[in-house]
Enzyme design. Sequence first.
Site, short mmCIF file in Angstrom:
data_model
loop_
_atom_site.label_atom_id
_atom_site.label_comp_id
_atom_site.label_asym_id
_atom_site.label_seq_id
_atom_site.Cartn_x
_atom_site.Cartn_y
_atom_site.Cartn_z
N SER A 1 0.84 -1.20 0.00
CA SER A 1 0.00 0.00 0.00
C SER A 1 0.87 1.25 0.00
O SER A 1 1.67 1.45 -0.92
CB SER A 1 -0.97 -0.03 1.18
OG SER A 1 -1.90 1.01 1.11
N HIS B 1 -8.28 1.49 -0.88
CA HIS B 1 -8.17 0.63 -2.06
C HIS B 1 -9.53 0.15 -2.57
O HIS B 1 -9.68 -0.97 -3.03
CB HIS B 1 -7.26 -0.57 -1.78
CG HIS B 1 -5.90 -0.15 -1.31
ND1 HIS B 1 -5.00 0.48 -2.13
CD2 HIS B 1 -5.31 -0.22 -0.08
CE1 HIS B 1 -3.90 0.76 -1.43
NE2 HIS B 1 -4.07 0.35 -0.19
#
Length: 416
Positions: A113, A216
């Site tokens: 991430s 996300h």
Amino acid sequence: MATTTAPERPDWHGEHVLAVLAPGQGAQKPGMLTPWLELPGAESFFRWAGAIADADLLELGTTGDAEAIKDTAVTQPLVVAMSLFVARELGGLPGPVPHTPQSGRDVVITGHSVGELTAAALAGVLSIEAAIALTAVRGRAMARACALTPTGMSAVLGGEPDEVLAAIERFGLTPANTNGGGQVVAAGSLDALAALKAEPPTKARIMPLSVAGAFHTAYMAPARAELEALVGGLTPADPSRLLLSNADGAAVPSGAETLSRLVTQVTSPVRFDACLSTLRDLGVTAALELPPAGALSGLAKREWKGADIEVLALTGPADLDRARELIAAERGRAEAEHQPDWRVVVSPARGTVSPADIAEGTRLPAGTPLGTVHGRREEVRVSAGYDGVLAEWLVAEGDRVDAGDPLARLYPEVSE
């Protein structure tokens, strides 16, 4: 933003391969920065990084409680700055002097991430300053997106993979992270997450995560739009090391593609399982997780169970010696003969620095003047203490420095 075709999985296999793993948000813990402040230059580095991020990273990382370090806007730059500081301490940031030649282990870099911004800096795509600044913008943009709708994320641990994905879909959630090691992270509305926890898949348990929203997923579209409007002002370099993408575990071929993926990953699922699979395919023999470490190491150990791969989580300064041994092995030298790949030249006094007009990459004999520190009462000259190559200036004309602050990196000349 213009897009390019997805890169293929790397067709490369070294005799020995060192993986560097950069953690993302969720790895943070209260007080995590405190033990690292014993290292020279640490306090000034985090004050400098905080100035770039417009946040008091030093206070956040030492006295911030669990609620404070949950704040996406400031936690993301703290995590990235922490990883980059320790990578710099280990010599892990590529400079203009190439590593020559590799006779053994090579390096593959991947992040989870927001850790992909750390990875981009480690691979030479972005400068430290650009990585921290872009992370801060990303964190603030995602915090604003989180405030629009109450959302969250929960880890689904165990269970049959198909049944887990079916349950996530049934409750209208998104598999935002497929992490490997039997862990999938579901993201979406808080009501849907509560329903999933009440009716978990068989042999699975649900663990709510301390994050501000559904990262996300499509909920982050406003943040993605902000980043798309910004990154056109950056000029990325192509990766100097093999850099794997969260999108599919593939190697990223260019700096432009790296930036594109850094933007799209805000609304796209993280496939860290694919990165771990690629690393196994590449014949990784050791993995080093930068701080705040622990989460990715745990995933890697479970995913690579039975494989002869050493996984080291850098949880404190005591782990640095073993990390240096792994890096020494990557350089292809016997540990008994290892000398540091680079050393930091530090300021001998407090004042304003004037670096010498020497280009990075220049070979310097011992005693070469490197600059002057102008204090209130005296001027102190700084010289190279040994023969070497100027790898990187860490200061510019007029910068304020304290005694012990890093001024430059030198690669010592090693006698063959």
